[in-house]
Design an enzyme around this catalytic site. Structure first.
Site, short mmCIF file in Angstrom:
data_model
loop_
_atom_site.label_atom_id
_atom_site.label_comp_id
_atom_site.label_asym_id
_atom_site.label_seq_id
_atom_site.Cartn_x
_atom_site.Cartn_y
_atom_site.Cartn_z
N GLY B 479 0.83 -1.19 0.00
CA GLY B 479 0.00 0.00 0.00
C GLY B 479 0.86 1.24 0.00
CB ALA B 525 13.85 -3.19 -3.83
NE ARG B 641 17.78 12.02 -5.46
CZ ARG B 641 18.25 11.44 -6.58
NH1 ARG B 641 17.45 10.79 -7.38
NH2 ARG B 641 19.53 11.53 -6.89
CD GLN B 651 4.46 4.80 3.46
OE1 GLN B 651 3.32 4.62 3.88
NE2 GLN B 651 5.38 3.87 3.57
CD GLU B 718 9.46 0.87 10.13
OE1 GLU B 718 9.37 0.14 11.11
OE2 GLU B 718 10.35 0.75 9.26
#
Lengths: 352, 752
Positions: B479, B525, B641, B651, B718
């Site tokens: 999400g 990733a 960045r 987020q 987080e």
């Protein structure tokens, strides 16, 4: 899934006849019953689906000036009925403070009266609960009972009735119209719900198979329209049950209280009409000192049933605030946050 | 797997230049709002059966009987799986080879070690039959007393906390620092058990074909799940194919494969047909992890100028009786505030609960609310503004290690957020502000921080003769927007427009993208994708620059740029040619390259790497009734960045709202006698609703970090919780004069 019979009656009398069989349950909005069935808290053998009985769906003005609300009128439809909201603003405010928009669209007037307690031990089938299983005991006593009753509880049960809608209704002398095999009878809402005593499983005066067909408000209930509020305190702004709530309605003439109605929610196994407080208020000056005396009277018999002594002081303050708000006058439009202590804050849609 | 883009989806905006930095809308947004995104439980392979868990209603003891006959006699029930007939496993579910390998309850015996533990699985033709079958098992137990609460058992000092941090750490002489202080504070704060409660419950659809296993299940770590499952069943990892294109939230609870998911696989093996198993909401309160409760005591000393002379932070937490995860709450004091002496310590008790686990900002969230509250108390004790106090104790190097920060734009965060909030002129004393309606009004702040972590990841890139590109990595979209952000990095890495690339993710047969956790997925990733793109472009450049027929001949690989499907000479951008031309000349249908993402050990050793932020909160409190309303939240965050500012802002919003939830709403209520959770549903386990968050603002503070990784990404998943929860608590104090010492803050705490 446990099998059950499903019956959809065409008329009220068919419904009453069908539900007279033991193990029957009426299905209307289903917002409470279906959860209870899924959780194994109730297991009816026969579902009598009354949701399509057309004659239960009407709001009618009676010849004596009173109002008759069909048992299947949806909470949202009633709250958004302009004439209703104008005449009984505290009831509309209570309705809009309850549950969520989706639930209010489904939940019905009759079902709201019959919703079960939110006591977690009632829902937890691994716990003892005299209400769910008579004689098994009460796990809420000595357990996690911060939100439990402070009035009218017994050692058999300390659960509360969760309705918002019923709180102003009981204050306004609402009457429940009941159809049974023996015909139709009328019971005041104040008498409709029972305190637990030794038989908490008997939550209302309904006899097996009896059906709520309507709720009536007497003509006099509209006389409070300009000074009526519902106040609901809770930690989450929406979609949460009341920690404590109150409905207050006044008739004020030249600084004197000529009519007073007060009821509390979230404090007992029934919507709690505070008649002793009303007696204090009647004829008194419409001021804070009177409201404080009324609050003391309303809570005079309160006692904690566990870790909930704070609810007694909170209820006193809510009574004072609800009466103060009622005295200030019913708002011209439904507040953005209905029934909230923050109802005057702008910027939030009332169905948020 | 490939994102099945909706037919009506508009192509991405026409842009110039790079994809990175563009506020693209989610590429999977159309699928989600139209209900066509296929989540694990949406799969129905032919012949599929439904499995439903029967779970324990006791906290501790053993199952002495199950009415298997009654369950099997129920119409539609096919099989009941119990310890007696559960298929054999190659690995003991109680074995633990490494700290990330959590012990699982897979019907290995009749023991019960927490409420809602699986004790049987009923498999049936329909969900309804399986549900009723599970109810008909009517378990009887031998019950032992439950160990409940932070004082429910004898405490001990764990060997490690979090991911193996020492439980006790010290720098400098804390007692001397406290002794020499002009002003001291000491305060204890309690935080409750919280449960992840992703909207999507843990679900699995499992199908066996011989010794090959096909699974649809949400996973934040596909390769780890694949390895764990392969180990349990004694098959090769490549024989386990997991598809996880979308997660309806994870928050850490889907980081490791959970017991119930493995039980779904076992059920499929037992009956020889595909099986679907979906947890009921209440079944998520036990076997899939939680944030453990804490009790934290902070002691701080300050000199005459308000400089910290010592910080001591002790945390008591809990774990299960059978496994180890210890919330590293006190470690929050290692990085934020300069102090000549810092001591952190943990101890724990073992309770009859499921094993706690990583939950969004594990340690940082619990530690931050206590630390930021204590800092607020310390500022007030020194008669200082909380922002001034934080600036006075600004850490120029990481206090615990003395390492320089790889980058730290926290000062800018403080400035920008304070400015946007309008912090100036705030009265120092509490209960001084009222609004026009008479509500007590309070302003509070907190500092946000979260480490910039990287794991290991790989990616594979392909350029095709038609000029299009392919990028593959088994990344996980929870999400947060992985489908979009990674496609942006891939587009830039391949020098193509985002619409010219096919980005594949969310499947275990793709290169290992590492775990979507620790706020490290985009960095890890993303770097693998970046490097894979660079590798394939290098091959392409090689083809061109070595070929005399190319206008790029002789430029050398370093001498070319890739952009818009063409290579250009760096020194003369008028000279270039398209990918198509280069591949056609070489007679190649496609070329490929591989890339890895991993932390750089050298810079890891040299620098402290953290994202930072500052959050300011305004609350109103009813002076008589104690009801709290958060009326404004402003956060400013510097996290290196930003790949996609729209997703990053989301987020931050999500984290900040979770911070409100931490301060005011979330709590698992456990019965003190039975150990059973009493509010294991979303009606009574409260998280904020829309009406609770009227105004949230997140500012993105520019930060270049040359050390974290080549892309300069830190991570944003987080950090938003940290700082926010403390800011709300501090605002409540400022409004009321009552210092919140337990969370969530309750009406009774403020009634006076």
């Amino acid at each position: 899934m446990r099998d059950f019979d499903y019956f959809r009656p065409a008329t009220i009398s068919d419904a009453v006849a069908a539900a007279a069989e033991p193990g029957s349950a009426y299905l209307a909005g289903g917002t409470n019953l279906l959860d209870l069935m899924k959780g194994g808290i109730t297991s009816p053998e026969r579902i009598v689906d009354i949701s399509r009985l057309p004659e239960l769906n009407r709001i009618e003005t009676l010849d004596d000036g009173g109002l008759r609300i069909g048992a299947l009128v949806r909470n949202a439809d009633l709250a958004h009925d302009p004439a209703f909201a104008k005449a009984y603003p505290a009831v509309a405010e209570a309705l809009l403070s309850g549950a969520s928009a989706q639930l209010r669209n489904a939940a019905t007037v009759g079902g709201n009266l019959l919703q079960r307690t939110r006591c977690s031990y009632f829902y937890d089938t691994a716990s003892a609960c005299n209400r769910r299983q008579p004689g098994s005991g009460c796990s809420a006593l000595g357990g996690e009972n911060r939100l439990h009753a402070i009035l009218g509880w017994s050692d058999a049960c300390i659960a509360t009735h969760p309705s918002d809608f019923c709180v102003p209704l009981v204050a306004l002398d609402a009457v429940v119209e009941i159809e049974g095999k023996e015909g139709r009878r009328h019971v005041t809402l104040e008498e409709f719900h029972r305190l637990p005593g030794d038989t908490p499983q008997r939550e209302t005066v309904l006899q097996p198979g009896e059906l709520i067909v309507a709720v009536r408000l007497p003509a006099q209930a509209a006389s409070f329209a300009s000074h009526a509020r519902y106040l609901k305190v809770r930690e989450r702004t929406s979609y949460a049950f009341a920690v404590v709530s109150a409905a207050a309605a006044l008739v004020v003439d030249r600084g004197k209280i000529r009519g007073a109605r007060l009821a509390l929610g979230g404090v007992a196994a029934k919507p709690w009409r505070a008649r002793s407080a009303e007696a204090v208020l009647l004829g008194a000056d419409a001021d804070e000192a009177s409201f404080v005396r009324a609050a003391d009277a309303a809570l005079a018999d309160a006692s904690p049933s566990g870790d909930n002594a704070f609810k007694i002081e909170l209820a006193r303050r809510i009574v004072v605030r609800a009466l103060t708000s009622a005295l200030a006058g019913t708002p011209a439009v439904m507040p953005a946050l209905p029934a909230s202590p923050f109802s005057s804050l702008p910027g939030v849609r009332h169905d948020a | 797997m490939t994102l099945e883009l909706g037919l009506n989806q508009q192509p991405a905006h026409t842009r110039q230049g790079s994809s990175i930095g563009q506020p693209l809308t989610r590429r999977d947004g159309f699928l989600k709002v139209t209900g066509t995104a296929r989540y694990a439980a949406d799969n129905h392979p032919p012949g599929m059966l439904y499995a439903v868990l029967a779970v324990s209603s006791i906290a501790r003891g053993r199952v002495v009987s199950l009415d298997i006959e009654a369950a099997k006699a129920h119409s539609g029930v096919v099989e009941v799986m119990t310890p007696l007939n559960r298929p054999a496993l190659a690995t003991d579910p109680d074995a633990k080879d490494h700290p990330f390998m959590f012990r699982l309850d897979l019907l290995q015996n009749d023991g019960v070690r927490y409420p809602n533990q699986s004790i049987a699985v009923v498999i049936a033709e329909t969900l309804e039959a399986a549900t009723e079958g599970a109810a008909l098992l009517s378990p009887r137990y031998e019950t032992e007393p439950a160990r409940v609460g932070l004082d429910g058992a004898e405490s001990f000092v764990p060997r490690g906390v979090g991911v193996g941090n020492p439980a006790v750490q010290q720098m400098g002489d804390v007692e001397a620092g406290l002794e020499s202080a002009r002003t001291r504070i000491e305060a204890t704060y309690e935080t409750p058990a919280q449960y992840h409660n992703a909207m999507e419950p843990h679900a699995i659809v499992a199908a066996w074909d011989g010794d090959r296993l096909s699974i649809d299940t949400p996973s934040q770590g596909l390769a780890m799940a694949q390895g764990r499952i392969a180990g349990l069943f004694g098959i090769a990892p490549q024989n386990v194919h997991i598809r996880s294109p979308f997660l309806g939230g994870g928050f850490g609870s889907k980081g490791m494969i959970s017991g119930p998911q493995v039980l779904g696989i076992l059920a499929a093996k037992l009956v020889g047909r595909p099986v679907k198993l979906v947890l009921r909401r209440e079944q998520m309160f036990g076997p899939v992890g939680h944030r453990a409760p804490t009790r934290q005591t902070l002691r701080m000393g300050m000199d005459g100028e308000g400089r910290l002379t010592a910080i001591s932070h002790h945390a008591r937490t809990t774990s299960s009786t059978f496994d180890d995860f210890f919330e590293p709450a006190a470690d929050a004091s290692h990085t934020l505030y300069a102090s000549p002496a810092i001591a952190t310590s943990h101890d724990a008790v073992r309770l009859d609960t499921g094993t706690p686990l990583f939950m969004r900002a594990p340690g940082e969230a619990t530690g931050s609310i206590a630390l930021e509250s204590a800092i607020d108390e310390a500022a007030h004790a020194c008669g200082m503004d909380p922002l001034e106090f934080r600036l006075r104790n600004y850490a120029e190097v990481e206090p615990m290690t003395g390492k320089p920060f790889s980058s730290k734009a926290l000062r800018e965060c403080y400035e920008q957020a304070a400015e946007a909030f309008g912090w100036a002129g705030r009265p120092l004393e509490p209960r001084r502000m009222r609004d026009a309606d008479g509500y007590l009004t309070g302003w509070g702040m907190g500092t946000a921080t979260f480490p910039a972590i990287m794991f290991q990841a790989e990616a594979r890139a392909v350029l095709r003769a038609d000029g299009s590109g392919l990028m593959e990595t088994g990344a996980q979209d929870m999400g947060q927007g992985a489908w979009t952000a990674f496609a942006q990095i891939a587009a830039d890495g391949l020098g193509l427009d985002i619409d010219q690339i096919d980005f594949r993710a969310g499947s275990s047969d793709l290169p290992n993208a590492g775990i979507a956790g620790g706020s490290g997925h985009t960095a890890t990733a993303g770097m693998a994708i970046h490097n894979a793109g660079a590798a394939v472009i290098a091959r392409l450049a090689d083809l061109a620059t070595r070929n005399e027929a190319s206008p790029l001949f002789g430029a050398g690989n370093e001498g070319v740029l890739a952009r818009g499907g063409r290579l250009y000479r760096r020194d003369d951008e008028s000279r270039g040619e398209s990918y198509t031309e280069i591949l056609a000349r070489a007679g190649l249908a496609e070329i490929e390259g591989h890339g890895k993402g991993a932390p750089d050990p050298t810079s890891q050793e040299a620098y402290a790497k953290h994202a930072h932020g500052a959050v300011f909160a305004e609350v109103k409190v009813d002076p008589d009734l104690g009801q709290i309303r958060v009326t404004r939240l402003v956060g400013a965050f510097a996290a290196g960045r930003v790949i996609n500012p729209r997703l990053v802002r989301s987020q931050y919003y999500g984290g900040m709202i979770w911070g409100v939830s931490f301060a005011l709403h979330e709590e698992a209520v456990t019965d003190r006698r039975s150990g059973r959770i009493q509010n294991a549903n979303l009606a009574e386990y409260h998280v904020p609703v829309n009406a609770d968050v009227p105004s949230v603002e997140a500012l993105l503070v520019h930060e270049d970090d040359p050390h974290v990784n080549a892309l300069g990404i830190k991570g944003v998943g987080e950090i938003g919780i940290t700082g926010t929860a403390g800011a709300v608590a501090n605002a409540v104090w400022h409004a009321t004069g009552v210092r919140p010492r337990r969370f969530p803050i309750r009406i009774e705490d403020l009634l006076g």
